[in-house]
Design a protein around this motif. Structure first.
Motif, PDB file in Angstrom:
ATOM      1  N   THR A 248       0.850  -1.198   0.000  1.00 53.13           N
ATOM      2  CA  THR A 248       0.000   0.000   0.000  1.00 53.13           C
ATOM      3  C   THR A 248       0.880   1.240   0.000  1.00 53.13           C
ATOM      4  N   GLN A 249       0.261   2.373  -0.335  1.00 51.74           N
ATOM      5  CA  GLN A 249       1.003   3.633  -0.344  1.00 51.74           C
ATOM      6  C   GLN A 249       1.599   3.910   1.035  1.00 51.74           C
ATOM      7  N   LYS A 250       0.763   3.647   2.067  1.00 58.32           N
ATOM      8  CA  LYS A 250       1.221   3.930   3.434  1.00 58.32           C
ATOM      9  C   LYS A 250       2.417   3.053   3.780  1.00 58.32           C
ATOM     10  N   GLY A 251       2.284   1.755   3.444  1.00 61.77           N
ATOM     11  CA  GLY A 251       3.387   0.830   3.725  1.00 61.77           C
ATOM     12  C   GLY A 251       4.647   1.244   2.988  1.00 61.77           C
ATOM     13  N   TYR A 252       4.434   1.724   1.727  1.00 59.85           N
ATOM     14  CA  TYR A 252       5.575   2.128   0.899  1.00 59.85           C
ATOM     15  C   TYR A 252       6.292   3.301   1.557  1.00 59.85           C
ATOM     16  N   GLU A 253       5.499   4.319   1.985  1.00 62.20           N
ATOM     17  CA  GLU A 253       6.140   5.508   2.571  1.00 62.20           C
ATOM     18  C   GLU A 253       6.858   5.166   3.866  1.00 62.20           C
ATOM     19  N   LYS A 254       6.217   4.293   4.638  1.00 64.21           N
ATOM     20  CA  LYS A 254       6.797   3.915   5.928  1.00 64.21           C
ATOM     21  C   LYS A 254       8.170   3.278   5.723  1.00 64.21           C
ATOM     22  N   LYS A 255       8.212   2.346   4.736  1.00 62.09           N
ATOM     23  CA  LYS A 255       9.473   1.625   4.529  1.00 62.09           C
ATOM     24  C   LYS A 255      10.530   2.534   3.914  1.00 62.09           C
ATOM     25  N   ARG A 256      10.065   3.402   3.000  1.00 60.61           N
ATOM     26  CA  ARG A 256      11.010   4.295   2.341  1.00 60.61           C
ATOM     27  C   ARG A 256      11.654   5.221   3.373  1.00 60.61           C
ATOM     28  N   THR A 257      10.786   5.752   4.259  1.00 61.00           N
ATOM     29  CA  THR A 257      11.303   6.636   5.317  1.00 61.00           C
ATOM     30  C   THR A 257      12.333   5.892   6.158  1.00 61.00           C
ATOM     31  N   LYS A 258      11.989   4.643   6.485  1.00 61.39           N
ATOM     32  CA  LYS A 258      12.872   3.844   7.340  1.00 61.39           C
ATOM     33  C   LYS A 258      14.246   3.692   6.692  1.00 61.39           C
ATOM     34  N   LEU A 259      14.224   3.465   5.354  1.00 64.13           N
ATOM     35  CA  LEU A 259      15.498   3.265   4.649  1.00 64.13           C
ATOM     36  C   LEU A 259      16.322   4.547   4.618  1.00 64.13           C
ATOM     37  N   LEU A 260      15.629   5.712   4.494  1.00 63.61           N
ATOM     38  CA  LEU A 260      16.377   6.952   4.265  1.00 63.61           C
ATOM     39  C   LEU A 260      16.792   7.677   5.543  1.00 63.61           C
ATOM     40  N   VAL A 261      16.118   7.309   6.684  1.00 62.21           N
ATOM     41  CA  VAL A 261      16.406   8.052   7.925  1.00 62.21           C
ATOM     42  C   VAL A 261      17.906   8.236   8.193  1.00 62.21           C
ATOM     43  N   PRO A 262      18.717   7.191   8.064  1.00 61.98           N
ATOM     44  CA  PRO A 262      20.126   7.361   8.441  1.00 61.98           C
ATOM     45  C   PRO A 262      20.872   8.349   7.550  1.00 61.98           C
ATOM     46  N   TYR A 263      20.294   8.652   6.371  1.00 62.84           N
ATOM     47  CA  TYR A 263      21.064   9.486   5.439  1.00 62.84           C
ATOM     48  C   TYR A 263      20.549  10.907   5.384  1.00 62.84           C
ATOM     49  N   ILE A 264      19.566  11.245   6.239  1.00 65.07           N
ATOM     50  CA  ILE A 264      19.046  12.623   6.228  1.00 65.07           C
ATOM     51  C   ILE A 264      20.096  13.529   6.859  1.00 65.07           C
ATOM     52  N   ILE A 265      20.337  14.657   6.207  1.00 60.55           N
ATOM     53  CA  ILE A 265      21.373  15.569   6.741  1.00 60.55           C
ATOM     54  C   ILE A 265      20.692  16.472   7.757  1.00 60.55           C
ATOM     55  N   HIS A 266      21.153  16.394   9.005  1.00 62.93           N
ATOM     56  CA  HIS A 266      20.518  17.186  10.069  1.00 62.93           C
ATOM     57  C   HIS A 266      21.271  18.484  10.285  1.00 62.93           C
ATOM     58  N   THR A 267      20.540  19.523  10.700  1.00 66.42           N
ATOM     59  CA  THR A 267      21.231  20.730  11.167  1.00 66.42           C
ATOM     60  C   THR A 267      21.546  20.496  12.617  1.00 66.42           C
ATOM     61  N   PRO A 268      22.791  20.744  13.028  1.00 67.55           N
ATOM     62  CA  PRO A 268      23.138  20.426  14.426  1.00 67.55           C
ATOM     63  C   PRO A 268      22.352  21.308  15.403  1.00 67.55           C
ATOM     64  N   VAL A 269      21.825  20.711  16.423  1.00 68.38           N
ATOM     65  CA  VAL A 269      21.062  21.439  17.446  1.00 68.38           C
ATOM     66  C   VAL A 269      21.706  21.112  18.777  1.00 68.38           C
ATOM     67  N   GLU A 270      21.796  22.109  19.664  1.00 67.33           N
ATOM     68  CA  GLU A 270      22.385  21.830  20.988  1.00 67.33           C
ATOM     69  C   GLU A 270      21.415  20.955  21.762  1.00 67.33           C
ATOM     70  N   PRO A 271      21.814  19.784  22.216  1.00 64.80           N
ATOM     71  CA  PRO A 271      20.861  18.930  22.948  1.00 64.80           C
ATOM     72  C   PRO A 271      20.473  19.561  24.274  1.00 64.80           C
ATOM     73  N   PRO A 272      19.290  19.249  24.770  1.00 64.13           N
ATOM     74  CA  PRO A 272      18.860  19.821  26.059  1.00 64.13           C
ATOM     75  C   PRO A 272      19.765  19.329  27.172  1.00 64.13           C
ATOM     76  N   PRO A 273      19.860  20.087  28.271  1.00 61.21           N
ATOM     77  CA  PRO A 273      20.722  19.632  29.381  1.00 61.21           C
ATOM     78  C   PRO A 273      20.209  18.297  29.889  1.00 61.21           C
ATOM     79  N   ARG A 274      21.139  17.450  30.255  1.00 63.44           N
ATOM     80  CA  ARG A 274      20.747  16.095  30.668  1.00 63.44           C
ATOM     81  C   ARG A 274      20.199  16.120  32.089  1.00 63.44           C
ATOM     82  N   ASN A 275      19.045  15.554  32.234  1.00 61.16           N
ATOM     83  CA  ASN A 275      18.395  15.599  33.551  1.00 61.16           C
ATOM     84  C   ASN A 275      18.375  14.252  34.195  1.00 61.16           C
ATOM     85  N   ASP A 276      19.424  13.538  34.048  1.00 63.82           N
ATOM     86  CA  ASP A 276      19.364  12.161  34.561  1.00 63.82           C
ATOM     87  C   ASP A 276      19.699  12.152  36.041  1.00 63.82           C
TER      88      ASP A 276
END
Length: 1611
Positions: free
Chosen positions: A32-60
């Motif tokens: 299905t279209q939904k299944g197709y998009e889901k899998k495609r997204t899954k395959l491409l996630v590791p290659y998306i170029i992110h803009t670096p963001v400062e992570p929130p302070p760790r509250n552990d």
């Protein structure tokens, strides 16, 4: 879309290929279209170029460690931030898990161990489960699986999962997280997409709004155990490899495999209509030498789109890998199969130190003002320090509720003592006298009432037995508390008014009688109900002596609750020893969080506190749940000097400490950690110190201690001096500990256990370490053993149980030569440990948590800690995990049960379970037998909310746990099975075997019925040679003799047939056949009738017309789709020229419904026999020879083969004559028949025997029993029938349906004393259990126990045996099942272990000879062997009726010769295994009687581990395993045993069956079940004779058509 910011051309080739394949799937509509998009997204996630963001302070809340997410990797998604915020909030509310076992070091070790497995991926099939095992979905709403989830299986190799392995790096100079990730992925070039800012190592949550496919993806991969060869993966850039912990590997990939067939909408028939289903249109009889290879595809031959087969193939692949480090093969398979003791491994570490010397505590100081008894101390403070506070109780919010002063405590206790001794009962006869035992039932929120009651009892010199408040009849362990009260002789309970109101009541308002409790009187101890003593009355306070002062309850490993009696002097001495060890001073303040009714809470907070005039602040458990910081606040507010806590309190306080900035713990001089002896307490202590050191907590105040109910305080760390060096830690090897030796861990830091000391032995005590099992032999210095104590301050006995007492309280240790080292008795503490440097005591576990597996010792707590370290936050509810062992097949097996969080997904849970397996295997080197997840809050609880282990174990063994997920791994942990049997090559010919048997004095296994005799009179020969002539003769000589009476459900004769009526009706049918059907002589005609007289008339009509009748069961009108194809197949196979049937059935054959399942346009001519013209045929056909075929008998065998056999006229008359002689049938006799008349002996009795012998047959169609259950039995009674024939299904119907109504039947006048023989007609091993229960149940109605017997027939000979009216009773023998698996017959006594009862299958018919033959060599066997039954008789069938004239098969099955012995006689092979035994009984001729025992069908036997198993034996065991198993069937798939069980209980029982089935098959048959399938009732196909069709079931399972409730793949 996901490809924003992704340069597709720059992606690795494999990813581009996968994207192209996805596009193709979409264009072809496979996804299905939904299944197709889901899998495609899954395959491409590791290659998306992110803009670096400062992570929130760790509250552990972990001890501060450098944040591992300083700019590396992408930021967490919003949902992950939200999840983190939420998780912090839940921690503040008291934490989401009980962190008894929390240890960062251990978590690291576990994650590192798991990382080891990461390269070696192993696919294990995930259990298949209906969408909800709890909400059965109606068939209509069960939509087919959407194709995206179906095709997800095929592309599963490309799935990326996002799992993070948190590795808290304590060392700031350690390598960065990135370096670690890249190292573990063997050169992965991409950064991990995982967010590393989770607290508790929570994996990144999937976004919440993704629709879940309705059907779970079908298989989940697992790991490869650590003992497999490592291989290096190729250096390919593999996206987010660290996240791919559990790669979904794909099995046998096929390019164009379609999604699995949609079988979800097939409504399975209920088990009303019995269906004969031939398998895959296999028609011919099959050569037994072929071993059904034409039906059984091997694993490679399975079409890949069969999901089930793919999973099984996966499972097989995992099982092919070598097991754990090859264990020395210590199990020999001798005839007894007794499991031998394993040979010790020479590399096992052994203790090397010298023998331990007993360790002495410092002397108990003598202080002049010690009171002579504890009550004296109370009297002193009550008189001199009356205003001084003794106890402050808190309300539910943590605020002080009331304070009890010493004056008040004294006066109220005195009032209570007076009331107990003088105001209960009459003046002359008081209920209580000194020395009686009294139960104290007070809630944890009311310490004041408890203190008064406890001291009141001491002053009255009655013995208090504090117990928990019973909340319901079903409390965990409630009946065991009853055992305690009974063994202590308690009849009176003290409680408060509020508590009494809360106790469960009966409708009449009385307090409920709890299960197992003695009768109790309840006394309320509130002040207003107590009487003030007169001025001159003073309680008697004697000097402490050895009489019991109080009894403390204790639950042991099996769950039994016993009472440890503590004497008055021991109580006093213990208080003195604690005062000295803890340096208690008068007037100090103590905060107590523990249960004040027992153990440390009682010893410190109630007894020692009063001795030293300490002010105790009692913090109830309920307050801790609401406000985990309350105890810390109390310490701060009251400037308390001492606090008494458990690790969980430290952990909870630490979790909540952010809410309070201004807390000071500087006043504490001693923080006593009551469960400091638990090896896992060390990390809680460290973490607590880390957080609260800034609040003034001094490191030296933390004092762990070791205690047990029997020995009381064993050791306690003395409060240190500021600046003194902190005590040592021991880092021990878990491997060494499992062998009972102490080894400092050097090599593998993953399997290390860090333990802290619990200080020194108590003042005035002497301590030794002895071996935990066997005689109490002193250990060596480097050996782990049980701590035993000699001291005046300890328990004295288990009250009322002198036998058990001796083994625990009067232990005299012995040296290595077995010589006692002295006279003084020691008490076993139940703690395992050793003495370290400086005489410090270390405890590594408890005896009750000890699991002894294959000669090695593991500690339940250690396993819990490892399981919790595998990121439980997603899966386990509040860290609630129970570990115990069960004994299965001569060894302990480890079981882990955990509560699952309500929001945990199926996949998360399965992944967690598989990683726990991995971690425990890696760290502890022990295989888990079973891992179960149950819904949150369903495990039985102890009073303070822990898990009640012994009840949990009991539930597991009884099948009452109701897990929602289960994983069994018998293949890896059962290593003590006997060796498989190697079949010897047949170098010995059959002749030698035979000679060998003769030499051994064994006779050849053969038997025969009596002679048929020769008929002299030619007239009789003519009359009886052909049945058609017999009918004509009867119609002339005795026209009005009634041959048949047909009854309806009301027992009314709806139609009868005299000889002449039957003859005339047959003539009409013959005429119609010749005219309407224009049938030629010898053509086949199908008879399609419900059981009745029409069927009989049509049969003789066919004979009159000279055509061959083929009797076929009509289709079931409610289930045409399943039953009509079989009808069609028989019509096609038999090439029938015409169908004789009734109007009703004719309509059905031509209906629209029928058209849906078969082609109705191509039926042969259909003749309706309901209203035929009155015509007579021109002449009645007479066959030229008796060898001509009389009729065809078609039947579906249990293996799903449709076989038709040809029965000649000669065989018919020989068979009828044989039955007539055996059953003494003649015209004046009457028999009742209640079975299906479609094939085999059933048809012969229904249609042929009466015409031949002239007796009257009362016909009872079995389907009428559905309307009136008692029809058959009341007919027997009404007509005074002496002989009756039925089928197993009829007998089962009566047993199940009428078993409870015998009284009712008796009242109706049903009397079965007339029945002389009741014969069950079958083609299988006699069902002894069923015939026995039938005889037993209806004995009350006069049924003779000797009446019930069985018959035996097969395809090649319809009747081999039939119990006659004369001759010896059928006999029963008990054979050894182990020998039977080796094809040998060894008789044993009734009740012997592994014995199988077998009943003789009836007497061999006249004219029949049988011989037992080896199916492989075809030589005759001796009578101690199991072999194939071959038969020679004039009524053998003439051969198979096949389309393909397979002559070789005919010859093989019908006209075969022995390879040696008597090579002339022609035999037919029945295809059944059996044996012959000569009995002590005599037959008619005065010779000893030879009995034939049928064991089972050769085609159905299972060859496993080189042995021969009969499915029915395994099924019998399985059906006994749990009350909810209605029916079960087994078959093999390649070399795996598959068990299918029908569940008759609720669906929540489904998963309970999996371990029970696995256990019982392992115990009784020494086989490991590969797959357990739980299905709805009625799914296992059963043919008309009531036999299971296992091959059909197998085909449906492999085609995934069973719609199972649950499928468990046992690893």
């Amino acid at each position: 879309m996901a490809d924003r910011g992704v340069d597709l051309s720059a992606l690795p080739k494999e990813v581009r290929d996968q994207l192209a394949e996805l596009d193709l799937e979409l264009s072809e509509g496979d996804i299905t279209q939904k299944g197709y998009e889901k899998k495609r997204t899954k395959l491409l996630v590791p290659y998306i170029i992110h803009t670096p963001v400062e992570p929130p302070p760790r509250n552990d809340v972990r001890p501060p460690a450098p944040s591992s997410s300083s700019g590396h990797g992408p930021p967490p998604s919003n949902s992950s931030r939200y999840r983190e915020r939420r998780s912090r909030r839940t921690h503040r509310n008291g934490g989401t898990r009980d962190d008894r076992y929390r240890s960062d070091i251990h978590s690291e070790a576990v994650q590192a161990a798991l990382a080891k497995h990461k390269e070696e991926k192993m696919a294990l099939p995930m259990p298949t489960k209906r969408r909800s095992t709890y909400v059965p979905s109606p068939i209509e709403t069960r939509t087919p699986p959407d194709s995206s989830s179906a095709s997800e299986d095929e592309t599963s190799v490309r799935r990326q999962s996002s799992l993070v392995i948190p590795v808290p790096l304590h060392n700031p100079n350690a390598q960065s997280l990135d370096y670690w990730i890249n190292r573990t992925t063997q050169g992965s070039s991409t950064s991990s997409s995982a967010s590393s800012t989770m607290s508790h190592g929570e994996p990144k949550p999937q976004s919440q709004n993704q629709p879940q496919p309705q059907y779970k993806p079908q298989y989940q991969p697992l790991y490869k155990p650590q003992y497999q060869p490592h291989y290096q993966p190729k250096q390919e850039p593999h996206a987010a490899a660290v996240t791919d912990m559990m790669a979904h590997s794909r099995v046998a990939p096929s390019e164009n495999s379609a999604p699995p067939p949609d079988v979800t909408t097939v409504a399975l028939p209920a088990r009303g209509p019995r269906v004969d289903l031939p398998s895959n249109a296999t028609v011919r009889g099959m050569s037994r030498g072929q071993s059904r290879s034409s039906m059984m595809e091997t694993a490679d031959g399975v079409p890949v789109n069969s999901r089930v087969s793919t999973k099984i193939q996966q499972l097989l692949n995992t099982l092919k890998r070598p097991k754990r480090p090859p264990l020395s093969e210590f199990f020999t398979d001798d005839s007894e199969e007794i499991v031998e003791v394993p040979q010790p491994d020479p590399n096992t570490p052994k203790p090397e130190g010298r023998q331990i010397i007993p360790v002495k505590g410092e002397p108990l100081g003598v202080v002049s003002n010690w009171p002579p008894a504890l009550q004296a101390a109370l009297a002193r403070w009550g008189a001199t320090q009356g205003k001084s506070p003794a106890l402050t109780a808190l309300d539910i919010t943590g605020k002080p509720l009331y304070t009890l002063t010493y004056g008040k405590l004294w006066s109220r206790s005195v009032k209570l003592a007076f009331t107990l001794l003088h105001k209960l009962g009459t003046k002359n006869e008081q209920i209580l006298k000194p020395g009686d035992r009294v139960a104290l039932v007070f809630p944890n929120s009311d310490p004041g009432m408890f203190w008064v009651a406890f001291y009141g009892c001491l002053l009255a010199e009655v013995i208090p037995v504090p117990i928990e408040v019973p909340l319901s009849r079903k409390d965990a362990g409630i009946s065991q508390v009853g055992f305690l009260l009974g063994s202590c002789g308690v009849g009176l309970a003290l409680t408060s008014e509020i508590c009494l109101k809360g106790l469960p009541k009966t409708p009449a308002g009385e307090i409920m009688q709890f299960k197992g409790w003695p009768r109790m009187k309840w006394v309320i101890t509130d002040s207003k109900y107590l009487t003030k003593p007169s001025k001159d009355w003073q309680p008697h306070i004697p000097t402490a002596n050895t009489d019991p002062a109080y009894i403390e309850y204790k639950a042991n490993k099996e769950g039994t609750v016993v009472g440890v009696a503590v004497s008055k002097v021991a109580m006093l001495t213990h208080c003195q020893a604690l005062t000295q060890a803890c340096n208690y001073c008068e007037g100090e303040t103590l905060v107590n969080v523990l249960d004040f009714k027992k153990d440390m809470g009682l010893w410190h907070g109630v007894l020692t506190a009063v001795m030293n005039r300490i002010h105790t602040i009692s913090v109830p458990y309920a307050v801790m749940k609401a406000c985990p910081l309350s105890w810390v606040q109390r310490v701060h507010i009251h400037k308390a000097r001492l606090a008494l806590v458990k690790c969980r309190d430290l952990h909870w306080a630490m979790m909540a400490h952010r809410e309070q900035r201004d807390i000071s713990l500087v006043s504490l001089r001693m923080l006593i950690v009551a469960d400091g002896a638990n090896p896992w307490s060390v990390s809680s202590c460290d973490a607590f110190l880390n957080v609260f050191q800034s609040h003034g907590l001094k490191p030296e105040v933390i004092c762990p201690c070791a205690t047990s109910p029997e020995a009381m305080t064993v050791a306690i760390r003395r409060p240190g001096l500021p600046g003194a060096p902190l005590p040592a830690r021991a880092v021990l090897s878990l491997g060494g500990l499992s062998h009972g030796v102490i080894r400092v861990n050097t090599e593998d830091k993953n399997s290390a256990l860090t333990v802290q000391d619990v200080g020194h032995v108590m003042p005035g005590a002497l301590m030794c370490i002895v071996k935990p099992d066997g005689p109490p032999q002193l250990c060596k210095t480097d050996e782990i053993g049980e701590i035993i104590i000699n001291s005046r301050a300890g328990g004295t006995m288990y009250y009322g149980l002198p036998g058990v007492t001796k083994n625990t309280f009067e232990v005299i240790p012995v040296n290595s030569n077995g010589v006692p080292i002295g006279e003084i008795p020691f008490v076993r503490s139940g703690l395992l440990g050793f003495v370290g440097p400086g005489s410090l005591i270390f405890v590594v576990g408890k005896m009750e948590g000890l699991l002894q597996v294959s000669g090695r010792r593991h500690n339940a707590d250690d396993l819990v800690a490892t399981a919790l370290a595998v990121e439980p936050v997603k899966t386990v509810y509040r860290g609630r995990i129970a570990v115990f062992s069960v004994t299965v097949f001569y060894d302990e097996r480890v079981v882990i049960v955990a509560e699952q969080r309500p929001d945990a997904s199926e996949e998360d849970s399965f992944q967690w379970m598989s990683r726990v397996l991995q971690a425990i295997d890696s760290i502890h080197q022990v295989g888990l037998y079973c891992l179960a997840l149950v819904p949150a809050n369903t495990l039985p609880k102890t009073p303070l909310g822990g898990i009640h282990i012994s009840d949990t174990k009991q539930f597991f063994l009884e099948g009452n746990l109701h897990p929602c997920n289960i994983l069994m791994c018998p293949h890896t942990c059962v290593t003590n099975l006997p060796k498989p049997r190697q079949k010897q090559p047949v170098g010995v010919g059959p002749a030698s075997v035979m000679v060998g048997n003769l030499v051994a004095g064994k006779r050849i296994a053969q038997a025969s019925g009596r002679e048929l005799g020769v008929i002299e009179d030619q007239d009789l020969v003519r009359k009886h040679q052909y049945l058609a002539e017999a009918l004509q003769w009867r119609a002339q000589t005795d026209p009005d003799h009634v041959l048949y009476v047909l009854l309806n459900a009301k027992g009314v004769a709806v139609s009868t047939a005299t000889c002449v009526q039957l003859h005339k009706r047959a003539e009409k049918i013959a005429a119609a056949l010749m005219e309407k059907g224009s049938i030629n002589t010898g053509e086949n005609v199908v008879l399609l009738y419900t059981p009745g007289i029409d069927l009989i008339a049509s049969f003789y009509g066919c004979l009159y017309a000279g055509c061959v009748p083929v009797n076929v069961r009509p289709p079931h009108p409610q289930n045409l789709s399943a039953t009509l194809p079989t009808v069609r197949m028989i019509i096609d196979v038999s090439k029938a020229a015409c169908i004789l049937t009734t109007q009703n059935l004719m309509r059905i054959l031509r209906s629209k419904e029928a058209a849906a399942s078969v082609n109705i346009k191509t039926w042969p001519t259909i003749i309706d026999t309901d209203d035929l013209p009155r015509r007579r045929p021109p002449q009645i056909y007479k066959p030229p020879t008796a060898e001509m075929i009389a009729y065809l008998d078609f039947s579906v065998s249990t293996t799903g083969m449709l076989t038709g056999v040809k029965i000649s006229h000669a065989a018919v008359s020989a068979l009828c004559r044989s039955i007539k002689l055996q059953c003494e049938l003649y015209s004046s006799r009457q028999i009742a028949i209640c079975l299906d008349p479609y094939c085999g002996l059933g048809f012969v009795l229904w249609c042929l025997a009466s015409v031949y012998s002239g007796h009257q047959s009362i016909l009872i169609p079995p389907f009428e029993l559905e309307t009136c259950l008692s029809l058959w039995l009341s007919t027997l009674s009404q007509y005074r029938v002496r002989d009756t024939f039925c089928s197993y299904s009829v007998m089962e119907f009566c047993t199940k349906g009428l078993g409870t109504q015998t009284e009712l039947l008796k009242a109706r006048g049903v009397n079965l004393s007339c029945v002389r023989s009741c014969v069950v007609i079958a083609e299988e091993r006699p069902r002894l259990a069923l015939t026995h229960s039938f005889s037993k149940l209806f004995k009350d109605l006069g049924l003779s126990t000797r009446a019930v017997s069985t018959a035996f027939g097969s395809r090649v000979n319809l009747a081999v045996c039939l119990q006659g009216t004369t001759g010896p009773d059928p006999c029963t023998v008990y054979v050894d099942m182990k020998s039977l698996r080796h094809d040998r017959v060894r008789l044993v006594e009734r009740g012997a272990p592994q014995s199988l009862p077998l009943m003789e299958s009836g007497k061999i018919l006249p004219g029949v000879r049988v011989i037992i033959v080896n199916p492989e060599t075809r030589g005759p066997l001796g009578d101690s062997h199991l072999g194939e039954i071959w038969v020679n008789s004039p009524h053998n069938a003439s051969g198979y009726y096949t389309i393909y004239g397979e002559e070789s098969l005919q010859a093989d099955h019908f006209n075969t010769k022995l390879s040696f012995g008597d090579p002339q006689t022609l035999w037919a092979r029945t295809g059944y295994l059996g044996f012959v035994k000569r009995t002590e009984l005599l037959d008619a001729s005065g010779d000893r009687h030879d009995a034939l025992f049928v064991v089972g069908s050769l085609d159905e036997t299972l060859e496993l581990r080189g042995l021969r198993y009969h499915p029915i034996d395994i099924e019998t065991s399985v059906s006994r395993a749990h009350r909810s198993i209605a029916e079960s069937a087994v078959f093999t798939w390649t070399n795996l045993l598959v068990v299918v069980s029908e569940l008759c209980g609720s669906e929540q029982d489904a998963l309970d069956l999996v371990p029970l089935i696995t256990n019982v098959v392992l115990e009784e048959h020494h086989l490991i079940v590969g797959v357990v399938v739980i299905v709805d009732p009625g799914v296992i196909p059963i043919n008309s004779r009531g036999e299971k069709q296992r091959m059909h079931l197998r085909d449906s399972f492999l085609a995934d058509q069973l719609d199972p409730i649950y499928v468990a793949y046992n690893m």
